[in-house]
Design an enzyme around this catalytic site. Structure first.
Site, PDB file in Angstrom:
ATOM      1  N   ASP A   1       1.993  -1.149  11.928  1.00 58.47           N
ATOM      2  CA  ASP A   1       0.684  -1.580  11.414  1.00 58.47           C
ATOM      3  C   ASP A   1       0.341  -3.018  11.815  1.00 58.47           C
ATOM      4  O   ASP A   1      -0.749  -3.496  11.519  1.00 58.47           O
ATOM      5  CB  ASP A   1       0.665  -1.462   9.886  1.00 58.47           C
TER       6      ASP A   1
ATOM      7  N   LYS B   1       0.836  -1.211   0.000  1.00 55.75           N
ATOM      8  CA  LYS B   1       0.000   0.000   0.000  1.00 55.75           C
ATOM      9  C   LYS B   1       0.863   1.250   0.000  1.00 55.75           C
ATOM     10  O   LYS B   1       0.626   2.189  -0.771  1.00 55.75           O
ATOM     11  CB  LYS B   1      -0.922  -0.044   1.224  1.00 55.75           C
ATOM     12  N   SER B   2       1.847   1.305   0.893  1.00 53.67           N
ATOM     13  CA  SER B   2       2.693   2.505   0.989  1.00 53.67           C
ATOM     14  C   SER B   2       3.387   2.790  -0.335  1.00 53.67           C
ATOM     15  O   SER B   2       3.470   3.940  -0.778  1.00 53.67           O
ATOM     16  CB  SER B   2       3.775   2.289   2.056  1.00 53.67           C
TER      17      SER B   2
ATOM     18  N   ARG C   1      -7.518  -3.537   9.532  1.00 52.74           N
ATOM     19  CA  ARG C   1      -6.562  -4.460  10.167  1.00 52.74           C
ATOM     20  C   ARG C   1      -7.161  -5.123  11.412  1.00 52.74           C
ATOM     21  O   ARG C   1      -6.803  -6.248  11.757  1.00 52.74           O
ATOM     22  CB  ARG C   1      -5.256  -3.746  10.496  1.00 52.74           C
TER      23      ARG C   1
ATOM     24  N   ARG D   1       2.846   6.046  -3.220  1.00 59.38           N
ATOM     25  CA  ARG D   1       3.977   6.893  -3.626  1.00 59.38           C
ATOM     26  C   ARG D   1       4.274   6.770  -5.115  1.00 59.38           C
ATOM     27  O   ARG D   1       4.698   7.735  -5.753  1.00 59.38           O
ATOM     28  CB  ARG D   1       5.210   6.520  -2.790  1.00 59.38           C
TER      29      ARG D   1
ATOM     30  N   ARG E   1      -6.477   1.503  18.046  1.00 59.51           N
ATOM     31  CA  ARG E   1      -6.202   0.060  17.921  1.00 59.51           C
ATOM     32  C   ARG E   1      -5.909  -0.606  19.259  1.00 59.51           C
ATOM     33  O   ARG E   1      -6.049  -1.829  19.371  1.00 59.51           O
ATOM     34  CB  ARG E   1      -5.070  -0.184  16.917  1.00 59.51           C
TER      35      ARG E   1
HETATM   36  C1  S3P Z   1       2.572   4.763   6.385  1.00 58.15           C
HETATM   37  C2  S3P Z   1       3.136   5.112   7.569  1.00 58.15           C
HETATM   38  C3  S3P Z   1       2.623   4.667   8.872  1.00 58.15           C
HETATM   39  C4  S3P Z   1       1.641   3.513   8.744  1.00 58.15           C
HETATM   40  C5  S3P Z   1       0.674   3.702   7.618  1.00 58.15           C
HETATM   41  C6  S3P Z   1       1.411   3.866   6.304  1.00 58.15           C
HETATM   42  C7  S3P Z   1       3.179   5.263   5.132  1.00 58.15           C
HETATM   43  O1  S3P Z   1       1.975   5.734   9.511  1.00 58.15           O
HETATM   44  O2  S3P Z   1       0.945   3.322   9.947  1.00 58.15           O
HETATM   45  O3  S3P Z   1      -0.206   2.612   7.516  1.00 58.15           O
HETATM   46  O4  S3P Z   1       2.870   4.742   4.043  1.00 58.15           O
HETATM   47  O5  S3P Z   1       3.978   6.208   5.214  1.00 58.15           O
HETATM   48  P1  S3P Z   1       2.808   6.792  10.397  1.00 58.15           P
HETATM   49  O6  S3P Z   1       3.919   7.220   9.567  1.00 58.15           O
HETATM   50  O7  S3P Z   1       1.870   7.920  10.673  1.00 58.15           O
HETATM   51  O8  S3P Z   1       3.195   6.038  11.611  1.00 58.15           O
END
Ligand code: S3P
Length: 440
Positions: A323, A29-30, A395, A34, A354
């Site tokens: 996560d 996902k991240s 989640r 991007r 959570r």
């Molecule tokens: C993410 C960063 C995390 C994570 C989120 C995705 C990202 O959050 O919990 O699911 O893609 O940069 P934080 O950076 O706020 O901890």
């Protein structure tokens, strides 16, 4: 309010058969967020393979389409993004809807602060409750003007046409989202922006800027970019999301007789803290076929049932498994003895609180959980059936589906529709390897 508000769905989950087989979970996902963002701002066309067809990442793609970026979907999990260049986005006609995605909204806040037009970011009911000061505060230091609703919540009204100045910023909380927002504003700012973190967080923005040809200087805990360059189109290969694999790592560990192989999982060390925690608990997880895919380490993970015992989760691991705590709580509930989680107050401001939602659900299922402001103490035990609420948190929903696989009775999991934000097809995949899971 968001137009992507999920309608409510529930599950009935119960023990199925031992979990067996091979599977590949959807794309990260991240990285998918991007990839869309940088491809949209690049010069030329980029191909993204392994794109996560989740609601969160599709919302991000729609946002760029609203700003004039042509994005083709020749096949599922593939996008061709025709980049418009750093200054080629067009003013959107309406509000930009990030759906459930905190990552989408926070990264976009940084990126849009550098544009020549105004924009408004909105989200669904859960996202509309999440704190935004963490990004609007540091962005203001760069000269950005971003207005929030009461309590520093979304919607975010971003005033364009501001000249951004580089900053040297020390984050108070370890957050890849905040770091990334500053770096994305930094590419539009005059001078060198430096972001320092209290603990290293995932570095995908840094890696991807570099892949798109932007000089970026980074090491764990610090990243620097200088404004005034250009992004050059490139192809991105998205690995399978470790966070989605996590549910199956825990499930196969706790269900007797299980043996699973998870193919080509992203193994970036900033994401795989759960692997270390589970191994410390006695899990039997083996890696092979280690290789690189699009600049990211990937591996096949072989997991077999093993008796788990409780641990104190090292605080240093928290950002690397931020996560994965809902899944870790389930592993802890199934372990012998006590598991202690500390230094994880961030869990309270995720898609749900959570700590509270996991503690409430596990207690319903007969597990002793002592909730702390920044974590919990979980006494492993026998799980019984019952009715738990996922509070629309993807989640949490998947974690309770896992817990149900070892419960003494049916577990009704309410409000699970948002699983599609990160893991479309979870039910089908879970069913194919032996989960007991159906619509309720
Ligand atoms: C993410 C960063 C995390 C994570 C989120 C995705 C990202 O959050 O919990 O699911 O893609 O940069 P934080 O950076 O706020 O901890």
């Amino acid at each position: 309010m968001s137009s992507t508000q999920a309608s409510r769905e529930d599950w009935i989950a119960a023990p199925g058969s031992p979990l067996r087989g091979e599977l590949q979970v959807p794309g990260d996902k991240s990285i998918s967020h991007r990839a869309i963002m940088l491809a949209a701002l690049a010069e030329g066309s980029s191909r993204i393979d392994g794109f996560l067809e989740g609601e969160d990442t599709r919302a991000t793609a729609r946002v760029f389409a609203q700003m004039g970026v042509r994005i083709e979907t020749p096949d599922p999990q593939r996008r061709i993004v025709h980049g418009v260049g750093l200054h080629g986005l067009q003013a959107p006609a309406g509000v930009l809807d990030c759906g459930n995605s905190g990552t989408g909204m926070r990264l976009l806040a940084g990126l849009l602060a550098g544009q020549r037009f105004d924009s408004v970011l909105v989200g669904d009911a859960s996202l509309s409750q999440r704190p935004m000061r963490r990004v609007t505060g540091p962005l203001a230091r760069m000269g950005a003007v971003v207005e929030t609703a009461a309590g520093d919540r979304p919607p975010l009204r971003i005033n364009g046409n501001k000249k951004l100045q580089a900053v040297d910023y020390e984050l108070e909380i370890a957050s890849a989202q905040v770091k990334s927002a500053l770096l994305l504003a930094g590419i539009y700012a005059d001078g060198e922006t430096c972001v320092r973190e209290p603990r290293p967080t995932r570095d995908y923005t840094e890696r991807m800027l570099a892949a798109f040809g932007w000089p970026v200087d980074f090491a764990p805990g610090v990243a620097r970019v200088t404004g005034g360059g250009r992004l050059v189109a490139t192809d991105v290969q998205v690995p399978a999301d470790f966070s989605s694999a996590a549910f199956f790592l825990v499930a196969a560990s706790v269900v007797p007789g299980s043996e699973l192989c998870l193919r080509r999982v992203g193994m970036n060390p900033r994401r795989t803290g759960l692997l270390q925690a589970l191994r410390a608990m006695g899990a039997d997880i083996r890696e092979d076929n280690r290789s690189e895919q699009g600049g990211e380490p990937v591996a096949d993970l072989h997991v077999r049932h093993a008796p788990l015992h409780g641990i104190e989760v090292p605080e240093a691991l928290v950002p690397d498994m931020i996560d994965e705590f809902p899944a870790l709580f389930v592993a802890a509930a199934c372990a012998s003895g006590r598991t202690v989680v500390r230094g994880a107050a961030e869990l309270r401001v995720k898609e749900s609180d959570r700590i509270a939602t996991m503690a409430a659900g596990l207690r319903t299922l007969g597990i002793r959980v002592d909730e702390q402001p920044d974590g919990a103490v979980i006494e492993g035990g026998r799980l019984r059936g019952g009715e738990v609420d996922a509070h629309g948190d993807h989640r949490i929903a998947m974690s309770f589906a896992v817990a149900a696989q070892v419960a003494d009775g049916d577990v009704r999991v309410n409000d699970v529709a948002n699983v599609a934000t990160s893991f479309p097809g979870f039910e089908t995949l879970a069913d194919s390897i032996g989960f007991g899971l159906r619509a309720g």
